[in-house]
Design an enzyme around this catalytic site. Structure first.
Site, PDB file in Angstrom:
ATOM      1  N   HIS A   8      -7.967  -4.468  -1.254  1.00 35.37           N
ATOM      2  CA  HIS A   8      -6.884  -4.377  -1.249  1.00 35.37           C
ATOM      3  C   HIS A   8      -6.616  -4.653   0.240  1.00 35.37           C
ATOM      4  O   HIS A   8      -7.680  -4.819   0.946  1.00 35.37           O
ATOM      5  CB  HIS A   8      -7.385  -2.145  -1.135  1.00 35.37           C
ATOM      6  CG  HIS A   8      -5.711  -1.475  -0.523  1.00 35.37           C
ATOM      7  ND1 HIS A   8      -5.232  -1.087  -1.889  1.00 35.37           N
ATOM      8  CD2 HIS A   8      -5.216  -1.581   0.297  1.00 35.37           C
ATOM      9  CE1 HIS A   8      -3.801  -0.520  -1.074  1.00 35.37           C
ATOM     10  NE2 HIS A   8      -4.071  -0.518   0.332  1.00 35.37           N
ATOM     11  N   ASP A  37      -9.496  -3.442  -5.835  1.00 36.42           N
ATOM     12  CA  ASP A  37      -8.997  -2.579  -5.410  1.00 36.42           C
ATOM     13  C   ASP A  37      -8.992  -1.260  -6.314  1.00 36.42           C
ATOM     14  O   ASP A  37      -8.520  -1.173  -7.266  1.00 36.42           O
ATOM     15  CB  ASP A  37      -7.138  -2.557  -5.151  1.00 36.42           C
ATOM     16  CG  ASP A  37      -6.421  -1.646  -4.507  1.00 36.42           C
ATOM     17  OD1 ASP A  37      -7.722  -0.776  -3.830  1.00 36.42           O
ATOM     18  OD2 ASP A  37      -5.236  -1.981  -4.281  1.00 36.42           O
ATOM     19  N   SER A  54       1.022  -1.014   0.143  1.00 44.93           N
ATOM     20  CA  SER A  54      -0.078   0.219   0.404  1.00 44.93           C
ATOM     21  C   SER A  54       1.138   1.084   0.116  1.00 44.93           C
ATOM     22  O   SER A  54       1.562   1.805  -1.002  1.00 44.93           O
ATOM     23  CB  SER A  54      -0.832  -0.226   1.233  1.00 44.93           C
ATOM     24  OG  SER A  54      -2.034   1.419   1.015  1.00 44.93           O
TER      25      SER A  54
END
Length: 334
Positions: free
Chosen positions: A305, A275, A174
């Protein structure tokens, strides 16, 4: 494989609960003026202590780099991997958390790195970089490069003899995946003596730009990464006065730093079909290829995600296999 058009993934209740919990906690602690209520957040940011006794097959220790800015890293060494007759790759890891949350000793990240160290058979250096908005970019990039310089030049007490610095990978998830790119750009321009960076792992990197992409619009109700939350993260992270086309967000956008002449390592970009950020991640992969770099994209159509942090999801185990193969291939080249 093309992404699943479904915007409401069928997740186990535990995964859904944890994702909703994280989203609620972040929204509760981030303020409209782009600051963070640290006192409130600390009440919920559960920590894991380092342990010289193996936990789930991995020992851990914390090593200070610069006390003046609280720059340190957590070292993860798999059990039976500390002998001088063993050679293990080193992963310098940057955690997620939207640039503003979590730390190297936060429970979910400690658990994630233990799993990576154990199942990939690697030594992990998990960097506790400074957080935004108290410290904006490029502070995080500087912290990462300084950690690499530290392990390159310092005889670190307790660092396992099995660590092979010539097989060094930069990785992150991330926001940490975005930082992994920025740190790599800064690091490969240094003349390291021991450390040789041979790969980059960008796991669902947090990337963006002023444009609104199709996946951002289609998945705008995403639990973890809706546009309103990522917009806040960029405002808190980027230098004052910057917009999302800053090269720390839009890596190959209008203000991009040209990496075509840099000795950039082979890179794996991990993308989830559910995502919000997937279009930016694909553009990142395409930008690497256009710059003449060795790049691979791994896409899981039904992955949300942060799927990698949930071992019960099949894609999480599939990722371990893919990353293990990439590490082996890169190590075999040197």
């Amino acid at each position: 494989m093309s992404p699943n058009p479904n915007t409401s993934p069928n997740l186990p209740w535990k995964c859904r609960f944890l994702m909703n919990y994280v989203a609620y906690l972040v929204d509760m602690c981030r303020r409209p003026d782009f600051t963070v209520n640290r006192r409130l957040y600390k009440l919920f940011d559960f920590k894991s202590s380092p342990s010289k006794t193996p936990i789930n097959g991995v020992t851990t220790s914390d090593i200070m780099v610069d006390a003046s800015r609280n720059l340190w890293f957590r070292l993860f060494t798999p059990e039976n991997g500390s002998g001088s007759d063993v050679s293990l790759p080193v992963i310098v890891y940057f955690h997620g958390g939207g640039f503003s949350f979590l730390s190297a000793d936060s429970f979910p990240l400690d658990r994630l790195c233990k799993r990576f160290a154990r199942e990939l058979r690697v030594v992990i250096v998990s960097v506790n970089y400074r957080l935004a908005p108290e410290h904006r970019f490029p502070c995080q990039q500087e912290d990462g490069v300084d950690v690499l310089n530290f392990i390159d030049t310092t005889n670190i007490e307790g660092f396992p003899a099995c660590a092979n610095f010539k097989h060094c990978f930069i990785a992150g998830d991330s926001a940490g995946g975005s930082l992994a790119h920025q740190v790599t750009v800064g690091a490969i321009q240094n003349n390291f003596q021991k450390v040789k960076i041979i790969g980059l792992l960008a796991i669902q990197p947090l990337l963006g730009g002023e444009e609104r992409t199709e996946s951002e619009i289609r998945l705008h109700k995403s639990t973890l990464m809706p546009m309103k939350r990522t917009d806040w993260m960029w405002k808190a992270f980027l230098p004052e006065g910057s917009n999302r086309d800053h090269p720390a967000a839009n890596v190959f956008g209008p203000n991009a730093i040209d990496i075509s002449g840099l000795n950039f390592p082979a890179t794996v970009v991990v993308v989830g079909g559910l995502d919000t950020l997937q279009d930016w991640q694909k553009r990142y992969y395409e930008g690497l290829k256009k710059s003449g770099k060795e790049a691979y994209m791994i896409e899981y159509p039904n992955a949300v995600h942060s799927f990698y942090g949930h071992p019960e999801l099949p894609e999480s185990s599939m990722l371990i296999e893919e990353v293990r193969d990439f590490i082996r291939r890169q190590c075999a080249k040197t």
